[in-house]
Design an enzyme around this catalytic site. Sequence first.
Site, mmCIF file in Angstrom:
data_model
loop_
_atom_site.group_PDB
_atom_site.id
_atom_site.type_symbol
_atom_site.label_atom_id
_atom_site.label_comp_id
_atom_site.label_asym_id
_atom_site.label_seq_id
_atom_site.Cartn_x
_atom_site.Cartn_y
_atom_site.Cartn_z
ATOM 1 N N TYR A 178 0.835 -1.205 0.000
ATOM 2 C CA TYR A 178 0.000 0.000 0.000
ATOM 3 C C TYR A 178 0.863 1.245 0.000
ATOM 4 O O TYR A 178 2.024 1.223 0.411
ATOM 5 C CB TYR A 178 -0.976 0.012 1.179
ATOM 6 C CG TYR A 178 -0.335 0.299 2.521
ATOM 7 C CD1 TYR A 178 0.114 -0.739 3.326
ATOM 8 C CD2 TYR A 178 -0.182 1.607 2.979
ATOM 9 C CE1 TYR A 178 0.705 -0.478 4.552
ATOM 10 C CE2 TYR A 178 0.405 1.884 4.209
ATOM 11 C CZ TYR A 178 0.844 0.831 4.989
ATOM 12 O OH TYR A 178 1.443 1.081 6.198
ATOM 13 N N CYS A 179 0.286 2.337 -0.495
ATOM 14 C CA CYS A 179 0.939 3.647 -0.455
ATOM 15 C C CYS A 179 -0.164 4.705 -0.355
ATOM 16 O O CYS A 179 -1.313 4.383 -0.061
ATOM 17 C CB CYS A 179 1.829 3.859 -1.677
ATOM 18 S SG CYS A 179 0.943 3.865 -3.236
ATOM 19 N N THR A 180 0.161 5.962 -0.601
ATOM 20 C CA THR A 180 -0.808 7.040 -0.388
ATOM 21 C C THR A 180 -2.018 6.954 -1.313
ATOM 22 O O THR A 180 -3.155 6.948 -0.861
ATOM 23 C CB THR A 180 -0.126 8.413 -0.597
ATOM 24 O OG1 THR A 180 1.135 8.392 0.047
ATOM 25 C CG2 THR A 180 -0.979 9.543 -0.071
ATOM 26 N N GLY A 182 -1.830 4.890 -4.404
ATOM 27 C CA GLY A 182 -1.755 3.688 -5.238
ATOM 28 C C GLY A 182 -0.668 3.696 -6.291
ATOM 29 O O GLY A 182 -0.288 2.660 -6.821
ATOM 30 N N ILE A 207 -4.185 4.554 0.578
ATOM 31 C CA ILE A 207 -4.744 4.876 1.897
ATOM 32 C C ILE A 207 -5.930 5.836 1.745
ATOM 33 O O ILE A 207 -6.921 5.743 2.467
ATOM 34 C CB ILE A 207 -3.658 5.533 2.781
ATOM 35 C CG1 ILE A 207 -2.477 4.587 2.963
ATOM 36 C CG2 ILE A 207 -4.225 5.947 4.127
ATOM 37 C CD1 ILE A 207 -1.177 5.296 3.354
#
Length: 319
Positions: A178-180, A182, A207
Amino acid sequence: MAHYRTLLYYCYTSISGAEKFATEHLAFCKSLNIVGRIIVADEGLNGTVSGTADSCDAYMAAVLNDPRFANTEFKIDEVEEPSFIKMHCRYKSEIVYSGLRDPNLIDPKKKTGIHLEPKEFLEMKDQEDVIVLDVRSNYEHSLGRFKNAITLDIENFRDFPAKINELAQYKDKKILTYCTGGIKCEKASALLLHEGFKEVYQLHGGIIKYGKEVDGKDFEGQCYVFDNRVAVDVNKVNPKIISTCFNCGEATTKMINCANAECNEHFTQCDSCGWKTDGCCSDSCQTNPRKRPFDGTGYYVKVPQPVNTAKKLRLIQND
Ligand SMILES: [Zn+2]
Ligand SMILES: [Zn+2]
């Protein structure tokens, strides 16, 4: 009351004549009176822009109307003021800098991790054979991350490839990245697959979308964002503060830049230490001649600087 919107989006797609496109796109954004930061590369488009509801609608319609960007998903936030001061749209070698420029090695348009919608991610993340992997940098995951996530000691996403060896023990597990928003996961998961990880998934929309669709359950702390807001709340179910003041160790979510322009270190600092140190990370920064006046926010508007050619050249080489 929210009068403005902030849009976060990316699209991996082939853009021929990307440099020219970047120039035209900047003019288009200015004509709509939106502000923000957009990166254009041969491999796609990555942006955060802000404006009135009408101008944001017009922008989204125009982007989606272009067949190359028809699959773009916009994450929309209501904001009280625009999240940027100016409009930037620049051509770069990659839309998120990984240092892996060989499209034969990594090309998210061809091969990437399986996309999980927030609801699916929530259902899978605590299963026994699952590893949740945060692919973001230190200043981001120190402010907020998923409970039990594996984090990496990296200052920048370009350091991610070098850290893959540390993850070798998880090769046979299911990896959920996961990241901010995508965008980094498209590359990180592609690289993990390339390196022989068997089952790699990625949180679609990152997220931000997870916060909107499943109320951010089990995301601890705040989510760092790349605009003037600095950090946003995500978790409406079981929120928790996980970051602490760099100076005194008290819980705080306040992320600032060191008042010394030469240092400019990005770190968490509580209000009382902010006033005590005049917004600095250390004693030496406090006495530095380039220390800026501290107004309690720890945020410094970037004023246009005279062009330093040596520095500019260095930037081009690195980027
Ligand atoms: Zn403190
Ligand atoms: Zn400092």
